[in-house]
Structures are given as C-alpha cells and as structure tokens.
Motif scaffolding. Structure first.
Motif, mmCIF file in Angstrom:
data_model
loop_
_atom_site.group_PDB
_atom_site.id
_atom_site.type_symbol
_atom_site.label_atom_id
_atom_site.label_comp_id
_atom_site.label_asym_id
_atom_site.label_seq_id
_atom_site.Cartn_x
_atom_site.Cartn_y
_atom_site.Cartn_z
ATOM 1 N N THR A 49 0.832 -1.217 0.105
ATOM 2 C CA THR A 49 0.035 -0.099 0.040
ATOM 3 C C THR A 49 0.748 1.282 0.054
ATOM 4 O O THR A 49 0.744 2.015 0.977
ATOM 5 N N SER A 86 0.938 6.960 -0.119
ATOM 6 C CA SER A 86 0.312 5.911 0.773
ATOM 7 C C SER A 86 -0.977 5.559 -0.026
ATOM 8 O O SER A 86 -2.007 6.402 -0.244
ATOM 9 N N GLY A 87 -1.315 4.239 0.111
ATOM 10 C CA GLY A 87 -2.617 3.812 -0.887
ATOM 11 C C GLY A 87 -2.253 3.007 -1.953
ATOM 12 O O GLY A 87 -1.214 2.964 -2.146
ATOM 13 N N LYS A 90 -10.026 3.071 -4.167
ATOM 14 C CA LYS A 90 -10.596 4.068 -3.190
ATOM 15 C C LYS A 90 -10.137 3.425 -1.862
ATOM 16 O O LYS A 90 -10.097 2.251 -1.816
ATOM 17 N N ASP A 123 -8.639 7.160 -2.338
ATOM 18 C CA ASP A 123 -7.514 7.620 -3.166
ATOM 19 C C ASP A 123 -6.352 7.420 -2.375
ATOM 20 O O ASP A 123 -6.206 7.911 -1.305
ATOM 21 N N PRO A 124 -5.258 7.331 -3.037
ATOM 22 C CA PRO A 124 -3.736 7.513 -2.507
ATOM 23 C C PRO A 124 -3.666 8.945 -1.896
ATOM 24 O O PRO A 124 -4.061 9.630 -2.602
ATOM 25 N N HIS A 172 3.395 1.412 8.434
ATOM 26 C CA HIS A 172 1.973 0.863 8.176
ATOM 27 C C HIS A 172 1.995 -0.796 8.478
ATOM 28 O O HIS A 172 0.986 -1.409 8.177
#
Length: 141
Positions: A83, A103-104, A109, A111-112, A135
């Motif tokens: 992620t 991040s993401g 969804k 959204d980063p 994380h």
C-alpha cells in the motif's frame, strides 16, 4: 528459465532494471512529461529494503507486490500489492523531475495520499520504506 517457472526475485529486479533503462532511452531528448529517471529510481529501490518485494511499474509509478505479478508465468492467484508507491514525472519546479511518495493503492478507493515530493530518488525510496514500516509491512525473512 522454464516457461512456466515462477520468476525469482532477482530475475524480477533484473527485468525491472532493463525495462527502466529502455524506458529512459525512449524518453531521453523527447518532449515528454515522463523524465528519464526510471532507472535511477529502480536502482535506488533495489539498494534498499524494497528489494525484498517484487517490483513493477504502472502509469509511471514504481509499485511492489509480495510475489510475481499475475501476468507472469507460474504465479499464484493471491498476489498482494503493497500500500505505497513512488510516481515520477516532470512536475517539479521549472519542469525538473519529481518523485512522489504515495500512501495507498493507485486507482483504488480511498484515493492514495501524497506523503512526499522530492527531486531525489533515494530520498523518495527511504520515505516509502519508512511509510511501509509505519503501516506494519513486515520485512520478509
């Protein structure tokens, strides 16, 4: 290498370096929003803790998975993407290359979230390693 054998981590990184060199050669001297910095980023990532993950690029993002991507021969169906990612473009001051740490997950969804923008590939890699560690992404044995 056998056609149906899974890619080793070393082969995946070697391939990523070759692809990055080729991509840089293609855009070098061209009028493009993509600067010739893919190899610089890949080499910095390979020299870091990110080298324990399988790399791939998509939409000028360097991304990582826990096993070879689903499109490679002999892979497992349960591939998990990390992620976090690093994008690169000419969005820096005066059109200079910029690396952005996210991040993401890209194109998903929620959204980063942008964590850092820097002109330095190694700094971006260090930031992504720190982000993933924060994380709870565990180092692989």
């Amino acid at each position: 290498m056998e056609t149906n054998a899974p890619w080793s981590l070393a082969v995946a990184w070697d391939w990523m370096e070759e692809c990055a060199r080729s991509a840089d050669a293609t855009v070098r001297g061209a009028d493009s929003c993509v600067p010739p910095v893919a190899e610089e980023l890949v080499l910095a990532a390979r020299a870091s803790a990110l080298s324990q993950w399988y790399p791939f690029t998509s939409h000028n993002y360097l991304r990582f998975e826990d096993s070879p991507a689903f499109w490679t021969p002999g892979t497992q169906p349960n591939v998990h993407e990390l992620t976090g990612s690093i994008s690169f473009d000419t969005g820096g001051p005066e059109g200079r290359p910029s690396f952005r740490v996210w991040s993401g997950l890209l194109l998903r969804k929620p959204d980063p979230v942008l964590v850092l923008a820097t002109p330095n590939a190694a700094e971006a890699v260090d930031a992504l390693v720190g982000l993933l560690t924060a994380h709870g992404v565990e180092s692989r044995p």
